[in-house]
Design a protein around this motif. Structure first.
Motif, short mmCIF file in Angstrom:
data_model
loop_
_atom_site.label_atom_id
_atom_site.label_comp_id
_atom_site.label_asym_id
_atom_site.label_seq_id
_atom_site.Cartn_x
_atom_site.Cartn_y
_atom_site.Cartn_z
N ARG A 1 0.81 -1.22 0.00
CA ARG A 1 0.00 0.00 0.00
C ARG A 1 0.84 1.27 0.00
O ARG A 1 0.41 2.30 -0.51
N THR A 2 2.03 1.20 0.60
CA THR A 2 2.83 2.41 0.75
C THR A 2 3.82 2.65 -0.41
O THR A 2 4.18 3.79 -0.69
N ASP A 3 4.27 1.58 -1.05
CA ASP A 3 5.32 1.71 -2.07
C ASP A 3 4.73 1.59 -3.47
O ASP A 3 4.10 0.59 -3.81
N HIS A 4 4.97 2.61 -4.29
CA HIS A 4 4.39 2.63 -5.64
C HIS A 4 5.39 3.26 -6.61
O HIS A 4 6.26 4.04 -6.22
N SER A 5 5.23 2.93 -7.89
CA SER A 5 6.06 3.56 -8.92
C SER A 5 5.25 3.71 -10.19
O SER A 5 4.38 2.89 -10.50
N TRP A 6 5.55 4.78 -10.93
CA TRP A 6 4.87 5.06 -12.19
C TRP A 6 5.92 5.47 -13.22
O TRP A 6 6.73 6.37 -12.97
N LYS A 7 5.90 4.83 -14.36
CA LYS A 7 6.84 5.14 -15.42
C LYS A 7 6.27 6.24 -16.31
O LYS A 7 5.22 6.06 -16.92
N LEU A 8 6.97 7.35 -16.39
CA LEU A 8 6.55 8.48 -17.21
C LEU A 8 7.34 8.46 -18.52
O LEU A 8 8.34 9.16 -18.68
N ASP A 9 6.88 7.64 -19.44
CA ASP A 9 7.62 7.45 -20.69
C ASP A 9 6.91 8.11 -21.88
O ASP A 9 7.26 7.85 -23.03
N ARG A 10 5.94 8.98 -21.60
CA ARG A 10 5.22 9.66 -22.69
C ARG A 10 5.28 11.17 -22.54
O ARG A 10 4.39 11.88 -22.99
N LEU A 11 6.32 11.67 -21.92
CA LEU A 11 6.46 13.11 -21.82
C LEU A 11 6.77 13.68 -23.20
O LEU A 11 7.43 13.03 -24.01
N PRO A 12 6.28 14.89 -23.51
CA PRO A 12 6.50 15.46 -24.85
C PRO A 12 7.98 15.57 -25.17
O PRO A 12 8.79 15.96 -24.33
N GLY A 13 8.33 15.21 -26.40
CA GLY A 13 9.71 15.29 -26.81
C GLY A 13 10.60 14.25 -26.19
O GLY A 13 11.82 14.32 -26.30
#
Length: 236
Positions: free
Chosen positions: A197-209
């Motif tokens: 519940r406390t540990d999470h991650s999100w991959k941000l691989d669609r940022l512009p450019g």
């Protein structure tokens, strides 16, 4: 003197016409770039795009723009079926190249960007069994407060821990509890249940450019993101 006055008037008139034509052209180009970015990012609405430098038409002739700025809202990424919404992303692209047919922005020599994620969106993305907020600073770094909801563990119903937001591999935002209480560590299976519940991650691989993450910072009103890139492709 009369001829000089006529010449001055003609220069002013044609200069005004050139400026008007230049501004019409740059507005058209900004709209086209905004639509391309909206499509490539899957946004609900077109972003605000601003092309810097004057005159624009002279820059176009050289297939190079000084700077293109874009402001986007509502970029989403998902992890394990849970979406994270990114607010107020602002990006600046420098030394921008146009395609050979002048129809589209192609790439930029360098780029920088900043963005914001609210704690409400971070909590929503983490799931129904946890709440994430601001916990103040520790050693000069912002901390997050993580409150997991632990069904079946009444002794830990009021558990509240502090955590850190970090960047992993310049692509991923990670939220992780720094320490768990000794009571939890003494109960079989408790640590794994809590960290689910406390540990999470999100991959941000669609940022512009294709911007890459540089750093994240927990602040009172949300998580602040800084990103940058070189030789980046702006639109698809």
């Amino acid at each position: 003197m009369r001829a000089l006055r006529v010449l001055v008037i003609l220069v002013v008139v044609f200069g005004g016409l050139f400026v008007a034509a230049d501004r019409l052209a740059v507005n058209f180009a900004e709209d086209k770039a905004a639509e391309k970015i909206r499509g490539s990012q899957g946004l609900d609405k077109a972003p605000d795009v601003s092309i810097k430098g004057f005159p624009f038409l002279t820059q176009v002739a050289g297939r190079s723009l000084d700077e293109v700025d874009a402001k986007l809202d509502g970029i989403r990424t998902s992890s394990e079926g849970k979406q994270l919404r990114i607010q107020e992303l602002s990006a600046q692209f420098h030394d921008v190249k146009l395609t050979s047919d002048f129809s589209s922005i192609e790439s930029a020599a360098r780029a920088t960007g900043t963005a914001h994620i609210s704690y409400a969106d971070l909590t929503k993305a983490a799931g129904a069994d946890v709440e994430i907020g601001y916990a103040g600073q520790k050693n000069g770094n912002g901390q997050v407060k993580i409150v997991p909801r632990l069904a079946g563990l009444p002794a830990l119903n009021s558990l509240e821990v502090t955590g850190t937001v970090t960047v992993v591999d310049r692509t991923t935002i990670q939220v992780r509890a720094d320490h768990l209480p000794s009571l939890c560590l003494s109960l079989p299976g408790c640590e794994s249940k809590v960290r689910e519940r406390t540990d999470h991650s999100w991959k941000l691989d669609r940022l512009p450019g294709g911007l890459k993450l540089d750093r994240v910072e927990a602040s009172p009103d949300g998580v602040k993101i800084s990103a940058s890139g070189t030789n980046v492709k702006i639109t698809g």
